[in-house]
Design an enzyme around this catalytic site. Structure first.
Site, PDB file in Angstrom:
ATOM      1  N   SER A 169    -102.070 -34.598 -23.749  1.00  0.00           N
ATOM      2  CA  SER A 169    -103.180 -35.202 -25.008  1.00  0.00           C
ATOM      3  C   SER A 169    -102.233 -35.831 -25.913  1.00  0.00           C
ATOM      4  O   SER A 169    -101.009 -35.446 -26.096  1.00  0.00           O
ATOM      5  CB  SER A 169    -104.008 -33.720 -25.463  1.00  0.00           C
ATOM      6  OG  SER A 169    -104.552 -34.259 -26.637  1.00  0.00           O
ATOM      7  N   TYR A 188    -104.199 -25.499 -29.260  1.00  0.00           N
ATOM      8  CA  TYR A 188    -104.262 -26.619 -28.540  1.00  0.00           C
ATOM      9  C   TYR A 188    -103.310 -27.443 -28.723  1.00  0.00           C
ATOM     10  O   TYR A 188    -102.285 -27.924 -27.597  1.00  0.00           O
ATOM     11  CB  TYR A 188    -105.666 -27.125 -28.616  1.00  0.00           C
ATOM     12  CG  TYR A 188    -106.025 -28.285 -27.639  1.00  0.00           C
ATOM     13  CD1 TYR A 188    -106.445 -28.204 -26.350  1.00  0.00           C
ATOM     14  CD2 TYR A 188    -105.733 -29.773 -28.069  1.00  0.00           C
ATOM     15  CE1 TYR A 188    -106.827 -28.872 -25.719  1.00  0.00           C
ATOM     16  CE2 TYR A 188    -105.805 -30.800 -27.120  1.00  0.00           C
ATOM     17  CZ  TYR A 188    -106.515 -30.698 -25.835  1.00  0.00           C
ATOM     18  OH  TYR A 188    -106.712 -31.470 -25.006  1.00  0.00           O
TER      19      TYR A 188
HETATM   20  N1  LIG Z   1    -111.853 -35.021 -23.625  1.00  0.00           N
HETATM   21  C1  LIG Z   1    -110.890 -35.261 -24.467  1.00  0.00           C
HETATM   22  O1  LIG Z   1    -111.117 -35.709 -25.490  1.00  0.00           O
HETATM   23  C2  LIG Z   1    -109.423 -35.040 -24.024  1.00  0.00           C
HETATM   24  C3  LIG Z   1    -108.547 -35.512 -24.862  1.00  0.00           C
HETATM   25  C4  LIG Z   1    -106.882 -35.406 -24.431  1.00  0.00           C
HETATM   26  C5  LIG Z   1    -106.815 -34.537 -23.345  1.00  0.00           C
HETATM   27  N2  LIG Z   1    -107.582 -34.056 -22.753  1.00  0.00           N
HETATM   28  C6  LIG Z   1    -107.178 -33.195 -21.726  1.00  0.00           C
HETATM   29  O2  LIG Z   1    -107.762 -33.784 -20.383  1.00  0.00           O
HETATM   30  C7  LIG Z   1    -107.987 -32.635 -19.400  1.00  0.00           C
HETATM   31  C8  LIG Z   1    -109.553 -32.716 -18.796  1.00  0.00           C
HETATM   32  O3  LIG Z   1    -110.412 -32.590 -19.671  1.00  0.00           O
HETATM   33  P1  LIG Z   1    -111.937 -32.957 -19.784  1.00  0.00           P
HETATM   34  O4  LIG Z   1    -112.157 -33.553 -20.954  1.00  0.00           O
HETATM   35  O5  LIG Z   1    -112.038 -33.714 -18.660  1.00  0.00           O
HETATM   36  O6  LIG Z   1    -112.551 -31.469 -19.735  1.00  0.00           O
HETATM   37  P2  LIG Z   1    -113.705 -30.795 -19.266  1.00  0.00           P
HETATM   38  O7  LIG Z   1    -114.110 -29.626 -19.615  1.00  0.00           O
HETATM   39  O8  LIG Z   1    -114.740 -31.768 -18.879  1.00  0.00           O
HETATM   40  O9  LIG Z   1    -112.914 -30.622 -17.436  1.00  0.00           O
HETATM   41  C9  LIG Z   1    -112.225 -29.608 -17.460  1.00  0.00           C
HETATM   42  C10 LIG Z   1    -112.030 -29.012 -15.955  1.00  0.00           C
HETATM   43  O10 LIG Z   1    -111.086 -28.109 -15.832  1.00  0.00           O
HETATM   44  C11 LIG Z   1    -111.735 -26.976 -15.208  1.00  0.00           C
HETATM   45  N3  LIG Z   1    -110.619 -25.899 -15.551  1.00  0.00           N
HETATM   46  C12 LIG Z   1    -110.596 -25.271 -16.579  1.00  0.00           C
HETATM   47  N4  LIG Z   1    -109.718 -24.234 -16.516  1.00  0.00           N
HETATM   48  C13 LIG Z   1    -109.334 -24.235 -15.123  1.00  0.00           C
HETATM   49  C14 LIG Z   1    -108.583 -23.298 -14.431  1.00  0.00           C
HETATM   50  N5  LIG Z   1    -107.732 -22.406 -15.091  1.00  0.00           N
HETATM   51  N6  LIG Z   1    -108.272 -23.684 -13.136  1.00  0.00           N
HETATM   52  C15 LIG Z   1    -108.814 -24.687 -12.572  1.00  0.00           C
HETATM   53  N7  LIG Z   1    -109.799 -25.403 -13.157  1.00  0.00           N
HETATM   54  C16 LIG Z   1    -110.011 -25.124 -14.740  1.00  0.00           C
HETATM   55  C17 LIG Z   1    -112.921 -26.690 -15.729  1.00  0.00           C
HETATM   56  O11 LIG Z   1    -113.774 -26.024 -14.788  1.00  0.00           O
HETATM   57  C18 LIG Z   1    -113.378 -28.372 -15.839  1.00  0.00           C
HETATM   58  O12 LIG Z   1    -114.141 -28.687 -14.519  1.00  0.00           O
HETATM   59  C19 LIG Z   1    -107.614 -31.170 -20.288  1.00  0.00           C
HETATM   60  O13 LIG Z   1    -106.265 -31.053 -19.830  1.00  0.00           O
HETATM   61  C20 LIG Z   1    -107.739 -31.837 -21.611  1.00  0.00           C
HETATM   62  O14 LIG Z   1    -106.893 -31.004 -22.373  1.00  0.00           O
HETATM   63  C21 LIG Z   1    -109.108 -34.216 -22.761  1.00  0.00           C
END
Ligand SMILES: NC(=O)c1ccc[n+]([C@@H]2O[C@H](COP(=O)([O-])OP(=O)(O)OC[C@H]3O[C@@H](n4cnc5c(N)ncnc54)[C@H](O)[C@@H]3O)[C@@H](O)[C@H]2O)c1
Length: 267
Positions: A141, A154
């Site tokens: 991130s 985080y």
């Molecule tokens: N949304 C944002 O603004 C953002 C910004 C920077 C980084 N990220 C990172 O991007 C990645 C995806 O985030 P997102 O926004 O799509 O989130 P989201 O919540 O939409 O999707 C995350 C998915 O991960 C799955 N998951 C969680 N824990 C798990 C585990 N232990 N084993 C298997 N699956 C698991 C969940 O069931 C979900 O389907 C994450 O690592 C998040 O930290 C997100």
């Protein structure tokens, strides 16, 4: 030596692939000609429905990315059923732990944002090195390059993810294994759906769509780049941070005070 990653005809696994950024990456890889994309997620139901919506080259897999035995089993099973894994996107993540966070939230964040990548490397690096090819993508991130003011667990564990990905990129390149590290700012997904106007993530600028992130990933992989910044301004922020930490911390303190004073209820 690792280089650009070409998607057509490959077998790809996306953890956290059932929703958000993971799902958009899975869809993009299929559009770009992947032979097989495994939608691997803790949420079995959601993984099944995402894979069925994505078509016959998408396959659901229920597993917990933070459970080492489950990761090892999943890798072995996928390679048995679908052939060698060419690209593993270690993308699952959680928003856990407001402010300083409690021990359980630190533990969860550490397991999913750091150990999950270690478990994937343990299960895959030997296999990829033997084949002399493979690619690992770690979703960190911008919070791992800068500072996420909403959550210490985080921010700190995402910093650790960047450090780990850099270590991997240096150590595994001569085995033919490429490594990329994805560092978005705000993206419109379930994870950020509850972000109010006072969310510190908004300090970085506008939220983008998961498909925009997938586009950045596709371009960066095709160019063999390590750092993937779907928000290009994150590069300038990072430069400013490393140039003068004291100035950076001063600026972030002012931004935090502004958020608090905007009637957020924080004291
Ligand atoms: N949304 C944002 O603004 C953002 C910004 C920077 C980084 N990220 C990172 O991007 C990645 C995806 O985030 P997102 O926004 O799509 O989130 P989201 O919540 O939409 O999707 C995350 C998915 O991960 C799955 N998951 C969680 N824990 C798990 C585990 N232990 N084993 C298997 N699956 C698991 C969940 O069931 C979900 O389907 C994450 O690592 C998040 O930290 C997100």
């Amino acid at each position: 030596m690792a280089g650009p990653f070409s998607v057509p005809g490959t077998t790809i696994v996306v953890t956290g692939g059932a929703r958000g950024i993971g799902r958009a990456m899975a869809e993009r890889f299929l559009q770009d000609g992947a032979a097989c994309v495994v939608v691997a997620d803790r949420d079995a139901e959601e993984a099944r429905s995402a894979a069925s919506a994505l078509g016959e080259r998408a396959h659901p897999m229920a597993f917990d990315a933070a459970d080492e035995a489950a990761v090892a089993d999943t890798v072995a099973r996928i390679e048995e059923e679908h052939g060698p894994i060419d690209l593993w996107c270690s993308n699952a993540g959680v928003a856990s732990g407001a402010d300083l966070g409690g021990d359980a939230e630190w533990d969860l964040s550490w397991r999913i944002h750091v150990l999950a990548h270690v478990y994937a490397v343990r299960a895959l690096a030997g296999r990829m090195a033997e084949r002399g090819r493979g690619h690992l993508l770690v979703t960190s991130s911008a919070a791992g390059l800068l500072t996420n003011l909403d959550s210490a667990p985080y921010s700190a564990t995402k910093h650790a993810a960047v450090a780990l990905a850099e270590w991997m990129a240096i150590r595994y390149a001569d085995d033919g294994i490429g490594v990329s590290c994805l560092c978005p700012q705000g993206v419109n997904t379930d994870m950020t759906a509850g972000d109010g106007p006072d969310s510190a993530t908004r300090l970085g600028g506008d939220y983008i769509e998961p498909e925009d992130v997938a586009e950045s990933v596709a371009v960066a992989l095709s160019e063999g780049r390590f750092l993937i910044l779907p928000h290009p301004e994150a590069a300038a922020y990072e430069l400013r941070r490393v140039e003068d930490r004291d100035r950076w911390i001063g600026g972030m303190r002012r931004a935090w005070a502004k958020l608090r004073n905007a009637g957020t209820g924080r004291s």
